[in-house]
Design an enzyme around this catalytic site. Structure first.
Site, PDB file in Angstrom:
ATOM      1  N   ASP A 198       2.381   1.875   3.196  1.00  0.00           N
ATOM      2  CA  ASP A 198       3.174   0.877   3.985  1.00  0.00           C
ATOM      3  C   ASP A 198       4.895   1.462   3.719  1.00  0.00           C
ATOM      4  OD1 ASP A 198       1.176  -0.582   4.280  1.00  0.00           O
ATOM      5  OD2 ASP A 198       1.589  -1.867   2.401  1.00  0.00           O
ATOM      6  N   HIS A 238       1.013  -1.113   0.063  1.00  0.00           N
ATOM      7  CA  HIS A 238       0.013   0.157  -0.054  1.00  0.00           C
ATOM      8  C   HIS A 238       0.943   1.201   0.092  1.00  0.00           C
ATOM      9  CE1 HIS A 238      -2.269  -2.877   2.500  1.00  0.00           C
ATOM     10  NE2 HIS A 238      -3.395  -2.301   1.637  1.00  0.00           N
TER      11      HIS A 238
END
Ligand code: XUL
Ligand code: CO
Length: 437
Positions: A103, A100
């Protein structure tokens, strides 16, 4: 950068009798079976959010696994995480990763700062990819964590939130394209509802389709050639998620003219939360031409939430790989370990053991699935079970040439159905076991 995990060796294949915990028993990446290297059949990916970010916190306690990598500010941590991730990919012989946006780079104070941070870290990742040959299986945007998404992203009642999500996804697709991603995933984080007392379901569903359309079309415009995937999940975090299961998502895509450009990313634990088997969801996607990629994990049948455990159930990995082989193998997709070591397994060694366990379970599943196909008894049984559609009235039904009058005349003449034969479920289950063991 320095080596982060000197205690972790390169994991090698040593065969099933090895007692070395830091070795593969069934996964031999470069072994060719059924015309392809195991690494290309399985296309494993490490999930950035679990492996590099999740520290084991739950609602009863803080994290147990220190993943700070010796960094003292969040951007330095992001840089170190990128290097540590590639060290693990190398040591595990995993060729792909997934992330993501948030992240890889922590959210900044505003969208512009978040985007700058993504630019910086994705430059580092691009360099590491170039040096190592590792690839991005798919990217995605985290449109569920920040409080702004408390009522959803595309399905928020607040148009400002829709606009923010669209802008965030635009950037996540740009980063995915920059890193040559093979796919882009939409998991409807908080796209669902808690109560219909405050929800305009019709508008929310239309808006969800609008968000998919406007962002996916933009991706094509900037040269994204990979697959878009929707990842079904029935509940958690919302009580009712709109992307409930494969059937619901395929119906939604068809209803909004999106089926041409979207496939499915099927996650094992999401399947069981929806009351289906993992294999059911894979088969449903496959027969509808929507099989794309897999989030490889498993749930716990005694727990009603998404435990995201590393997959070690060989029945499930075998039936999964049977479906993958029937679909003709992966094209842009692969097996992403959307899985985390348990909270009590709180060391980097545990994270490595967990990946080894998942990779070996899928390698075994692949080997077993090929044995089942080669044995041929189960496929022959199924083909024979439907053989009444190969000739006579059955063939006309399948060809679409039988009229309703003809079917009636046939049934009247038949009197009663005399030829229903046994489904032989227990016999087949035993055949399955006898091939596996
Ligand atoms: C959540 C989940 C996500 C998606 C990507 O249950 O599976 O991590 O895979 O957003
Ligand atoms: Co997932």
């Amino acid at each position: 950068m320095k080596e982060f995990f000197p205690e972790i060796p390169h994991i090698k294949y040593e065969g099933k009798d090895t007692k070395n915990p830091m070795a593969f028993r069934f996964y031999d990446p470069d072994e060719v079976i059924a015309g392809k290297k195991m690494r290309d059949h399985l296309k494993f990916a490490v999930a950035y959010w679990h492996t590099m970010c999740a520290g084991g916190s739950d609602m009863f306690g803080v994290g147990t696994h220190d993943k700070s990598l010796g960094a003292d500010d969040e951007m330095e941590l992001a840089r170190r995480k990128a290097h540590a991730m590639f060290e693990l990919l190398d040591k595990l012989s995993v060729d792909y990763f997934c992330f993501h946006d948030r992240d890889i780079a922590p959210e900044g104070r505003c969208l512009a700062e978040s985007n700058e941070r993504l630019d910086e870290i994705s430059d580092i990742i691009a360099g590491l990819m170039k040096d190592t040959g590792k690839k991005l299986l798919w990217g995605t945007a985290n449109c569920f964590n920040n409080p702004r998404y408390m009522h959803g992203a595309g399905t928020s009642p607040n148009a400002d939130v829709f606009a923010y999500a669209a802008a965030q996804i635009k950037k996540a697709i740009e980063v995915t394209v920059k890193l040559g991603g093979n796919g882009y995933v939409y998991w409807g984080g908080r796209e669902g509802y808690e109560t219909l007392l405050n929800t305009d379901m019709g508008l929310e569903l239309e808006n969800m389709a609008r968000l998919l359309k406007i962002t996916s079309e933009y991706g094509r415009k900037i040269g994204f050639k990979g697959d878009y995937y929707i990842e079904p999940k029935p509940k958690e975090p919302t009580k009712h998620q709109y992307d409930f299961d494969a059937a619901t998502v395929i119906g939604f895509l068809n209803a909004h003219g999106l089926s041409k450009d979207f496939k499915l990313n099927i996650e094992a634990n999401h399947a069981t939360l929806a009351g289906h088997t993992f294999q059911h969801e894979l088969a449903f996607a496959r027969v509808n031409g929507a099989f794309g990629s897999i989030d490889a994990n498993m749930g716990d049948m005694l727990l009603g939430w998404d435990t995201d455990q590393f997959p070690t159930n060989v029945y499930d990995t075998t039936t999964c790989m049977l479906e993958v082989l029937k679909a003709g193998g992966f094209t842009n997709g692969g097996l992403n370990f959307d899985a985390k070591a348990r909270r009590g397994s709180n060391t980097w060694e545990d994270t490595v053991y967990a990946h080894i366990a998942g990779m070996d379970a899928f390698a075994l599943g692949l080997r077993m699935a090929l044995k089942i196909i080669e044995d041929g008894r189960i496929d022959a049984f199924v083909a024979n079970r439907y053989s009444s559609y190969n000739e006579g009235i059955g063939k006309k039904i399948v060809d679409g040439t039988a009229t309703i009058e003809e079917l009636e005349a046939y049934a009247l003449n038949m009197g009663e159905v005399m030829t229903n034969t046994s489904g032989r479920q227990e016999y087949l289950e035993n055949v399955f076991n006898s091939i596996l063991f």
